[in-house]
Each structure stands twice: as C-alpha cells, then as structure tokens.
Scaffold this active site. Structure first.
Site, PDB file in Angstrom:
ATOM      1  N   HIS A  77      60.563  -2.962   5.055  1.00 20.16           N
ATOM      2  CA  HIS A  77      61.515  -3.616   5.975  1.00 20.16           C
ATOM      3  C   HIS A  77      61.847  -2.620   7.114  1.00 20.16           C
ATOM      4  O   HIS A  77      62.352  -1.553   6.981  1.00 20.16           O
ATOM      5  CB  HIS A  77      62.947  -3.789   5.207  1.00 20.16           C
ATOM      6  CG  HIS A  77      63.908  -4.429   6.322  1.00 20.16           C
ATOM      7  ND1 HIS A  77      63.925  -5.899   6.359  1.00 20.16           N
ATOM      8  CD2 HIS A  77      64.821  -3.755   6.947  1.00 20.16           C
ATOM      9  CE1 HIS A  77      65.043  -6.086   7.383  1.00 20.16           C
ATOM     10  NE2 HIS A  77      65.338  -4.646   7.704  1.00 20.16           N
ATOM     11  N   HIS A 100      71.727   4.806   8.958  1.00 18.37           N
ATOM     12  CA  HIS A 100      73.018   5.131   8.464  1.00 18.37           C
ATOM     13  C   HIS A 100      72.912   6.333   8.206  1.00 18.37           C
ATOM     14  O   HIS A 100      71.954   7.143   7.930  1.00 18.37           O
ATOM     15  CB  HIS A 100      73.194   4.134   7.338  1.00 18.37           C
ATOM     16  CG  HIS A 100      73.767   2.740   7.644  1.00 18.37           C
ATOM     17  ND1 HIS A 100      72.764   1.822   7.733  1.00 18.37           N
ATOM     18  CD2 HIS A 100      74.759   2.365   7.924  1.00 18.37           C
ATOM     19  CE1 HIS A 100      73.563   0.736   8.197  1.00 18.37           C
ATOM     20  NE2 HIS A 100      74.638   0.955   8.167  1.00 18.37           N
ATOM     21  N   GLU A 198      84.445   3.417  -1.145  1.00 14.83           N
ATOM     22  CA  GLU A 198      85.490   4.400  -1.247  1.00 14.83           C
ATOM     23  C   GLU A 198      86.357   4.078  -2.779  1.00 14.83           C
ATOM     24  O   GLU A 198      86.095   2.950  -3.087  1.00 14.83           O
ATOM     25  CB  GLU A 198      86.502   4.001  -0.116  1.00 14.83           C
ATOM     26  CG  GLU A 198      86.174   4.263   1.106  1.00 14.83           C
ATOM     27  CD  GLU A 198      85.286   3.146   1.633  1.00 14.83           C
ATOM     28  OE1 GLU A 198      85.153   2.006   1.224  1.00 14.83           O
ATOM     29  OE2 GLU A 198      84.141   3.322   2.369  1.00 14.83           O
ATOM     30  N   ASN A 240      85.267  -7.804   2.928  1.00 14.70           N
ATOM     31  CA  ASN A 240      85.940  -7.669   1.605  1.00 14.70           C
ATOM     32  C   ASN A 240      87.033  -7.006   1.667  1.00 14.70           C
ATOM     33  O   ASN A 240      87.127  -6.133   2.715  1.00 14.70           O
ATOM     34  CB  ASN A 240      85.063  -6.812   0.665  1.00 14.70           C
ATOM     35  CG  ASN A 240      84.509  -5.514   1.153  1.00 14.70           C
ATOM     36  OD1 ASN A 240      83.650  -5.235   1.843  1.00 14.70           O
ATOM     37  ND2 ASN A 240      85.169  -4.518   0.742  1.00 14.70           N
TER      38      ASN A 240
HETATM   39  N1  HPA Z   1      83.666   0.133   2.347  1.00 16.04           N
HETATM   40  C1  HPA Z   1      82.676   0.722   3.252  1.00 16.04           C
HETATM   41  N2  HPA Z   1      81.890   0.094   3.880  1.00 16.04           N
HETATM   42  C2  HPA Z   1      81.675  -1.281   3.754  1.00 16.04           C
HETATM   43  C3  HPA Z   1      82.675  -1.960   2.980  1.00 16.04           C
HETATM   44  C4  HPA Z   1      83.673  -1.275   2.292  1.00 16.04           C
HETATM   45  O1  HPA Z   1      84.616  -1.706   1.718  1.00 16.04           O
HETATM   46  N3  HPA Z   1      82.475  -3.236   3.055  1.00 16.04           N
HETATM   47  C5  HPA Z   1      81.294  -3.368   3.820  1.00 16.04           C
HETATM   48  N4  HPA Z   1      80.766  -2.266   4.218  1.00 16.04           N
END
Ligand code: HPA
Length: 294
Positions: A77, A100, A198, A240
């Site tokens: 990809h 990243h 986290e 989320n």
């Molecule tokens: N934490 C860090 N990075 C993320 C999260 C998260 O809860 N959700 C999507 N990327």
C-alpha cells in the site's frame, strides 16, 4: 558500501530536509503541470472522501515516486498525492501519504510532506486525523476543531537552535471561517507516540494537563508547517471515546468503521471549509462563488 546506501534521501547523514522538500515540490510541479499549489491537506482516518468533493482532480501521483516520501510498506500500500482545482481557480494538494512517528523512520520523514507542501507554494496547511475523545458527549463521528496541542512525543521537527513561536499555531482566523461553515466544538490535541493506544491513566493525565483529544499524528506536522511559514488548520474526527472514557476496550476495526460512517458529512464540511478559506485568503485569484469556470 552499497548496503549502507539509504533508499530515502532524508536518511542520508548529510541530508538537507529543505532541499529534499524543494526537489519533491519540483517533481510534483512537473508531474501535475501545476506550477504552484495554494493550499495543502493531509487527510487522516475518515477524511479521505473530501478529496472528491473539494474540486476537480487534475493529477494523481504515486507518492513513492516523489523524493523523500516513504516507499510502499510491506503490504504494497503506497500513498498518493493529488492535485485538485477548486472552483475559485485555487490549487489544492491532497496528501494521502502520511508517515506516522510510530513507524520509527524519524521525524524528518514524518514532516516531509508538510515541508514539501510549503515548497509547492502552499500558504495554508490543513491537518486532519482520527482520534480519541476525552469528552463523553463526543460520540464517534463527531468532528472537532483543534485549538492547540500538547506534544508528548519528546521530539521536534526543528533542528538546531530554531526557535519558532507557537502561539496561535492553529490559526484563529481559519478556525473562525470553519465555525462559519458549521458550528464545531474546539479542543486541545495531545499527540502520543503510539502505536499502542493510551492507558486509561494516560488519558486521565492528558485531561489533567489540558487535553481534550488523543492521537498519534498532527502536532509534529503542525510545528513543521509553522516553521515553513504556513497557516495551520487542524481538525479531528472523534472515532472513539479515549481509553477509560468508555467502559469498552478500544478496537482498531471500530475506529476505522467510525471513520467510514462519518465520511460523507466530513467531506462536505471540509470542502465547504476549504472553499471559505480560499475565498477569504484570495487563493486562486478569484472569488469562490462559482462565477468563474475553472
Ligand atoms: N488514541 C490515539 N489515537 C487514536 C485513537 C485513540 O483513542 N483513536 C484513533 N486514533
């Protein structure tokens, strides 16, 4: 020694990141036929569909062919760079090839796309991401404007004694323009290194020190954008509730699904925001009112 030859020019011991960015910009100008881009956007989780809404695609380039961009990962990809013409005549560069920090290639590679965007002429850098939310009222699918950030990577894209002011890093005037398109909550983005999510304790800490959003990108890129003289707009899609905010464990599949479910709304929000920014800044030299055909 041949085996120590770096495959990416940014990894050479004597690499000059600004020079590699200029080379990359020259390749982009050549391949797209667009001498100058006015605005650049990095589209994170959930934001990809915006590329189809912003304007007319002029060219699509495989990022791996542009100096300094990472070669395709093992799964084959590779990202793309896309040149789009807005109805105002402004040109937008869409960066669909984010590196990243957690990939471990170093911060130069993380911010190369931003430096390249600046070298193409872009005055505005729009950084988007998918992230976890600390405010319980933010349901998955909620877009939030980034007001400020806390960089917990313990790293910086700036090299040497480069003292760059970060007051108002996330441009108040660009935020006001987006607020005029759609009323959004604003929050402080906290960049963790990742790639693990986290712990609940880390999320509580992020809240105590002033954070509202947790993620694994954007802050380092924003710093590089400011160093390069660009005005920064940051937008998070809350995919989320952050760990410990909701009683259920985090699941990468659910994060991706939340992005997919929100993408139509985000595409419209971003396209309208980009048009408003182009009109306000006079990018492309014509009002973005459809009066002039591209
Ligand atoms: N934490 C860090 N990075 C993320 C999260 C998260 O809860 N959700 C999507 N990327």
């Amino acid at each position: 020694m041949a085996e120590t030859q770096p495959t990416n020019p940014l990894d050479a011991p004597d690499a000059a990141p600004a020079a590699v960015a200029r080379e990359a910009a020259a390749v982009i100008a050549d391949r797209t036929g667009v001498a100058r881009h006015d605005i650049a956007l990095t589209l994170g989780s959930g934001w990809g569909k915006a590329a189809d809404e912003i304007g007319e695609t002029i060219a699509l380039i495989d990022a791996a062919e542009v100096p300094g961009f990472s070669k395709p990962a093992l799964d084959g990809h590779s990202g793309t760079l896309r040149s789009i013409r807005l109805s105002s005549g402004a040109h937008a560069l869409i960066i669909g090839a984010r590196t990243h920090y957690y990939e471990g290639h170093g911060v130069r590679r993380v911010v190369h796309s931003v430096r390249t965007a600046a070298a193409t002429g872009a005055r505005v850098m729009v950084l988007t991401n998918g992230a976890g939310g600390l405010r319980p009222e933010w349901a998955p699918g909620t877009p939030v404007l980034i007001r400020d950030h806390i960089n917990l990577t313990a790293d910086s894209p700036l090299e040497g004694a480069t003292f760059v002011d970060l007051t108002d890093l996330y441009s108040p005037r660009l935020r006001a323009l987006v607020q005029g398109v759609e009323r959004l909550d604003e929050g402080v983005y906290v960049q963790f290194r990742g790639p693990h999510y986290e712990t609940p304790a880390e999320v509580r800490m992020a809240g105590v020190i002033g954070g509202d959003i947790v993620g694994m990108s954007t802050a380092l890129e924003a710093i590089a954008a400011r160093e390069a003289g660009m005005e920064v707009l940051g937008l998070s899609l809350i995919t989320n509730p952050a760990a410990g905010i909701s009683p259920t464990p985090l699941d990468h599949g659910e994060v991706i699904a939340a992005g997919k479910a929100a993408e139509d709304r985000l595409a419209e929000l971003l396209a309208r925001s980009v048009a408003a920014v182009a009109a306000e800044l006079g990018l492309g030299g014509a009002p973005a009112d459809g009066a002039r055909e591209a």
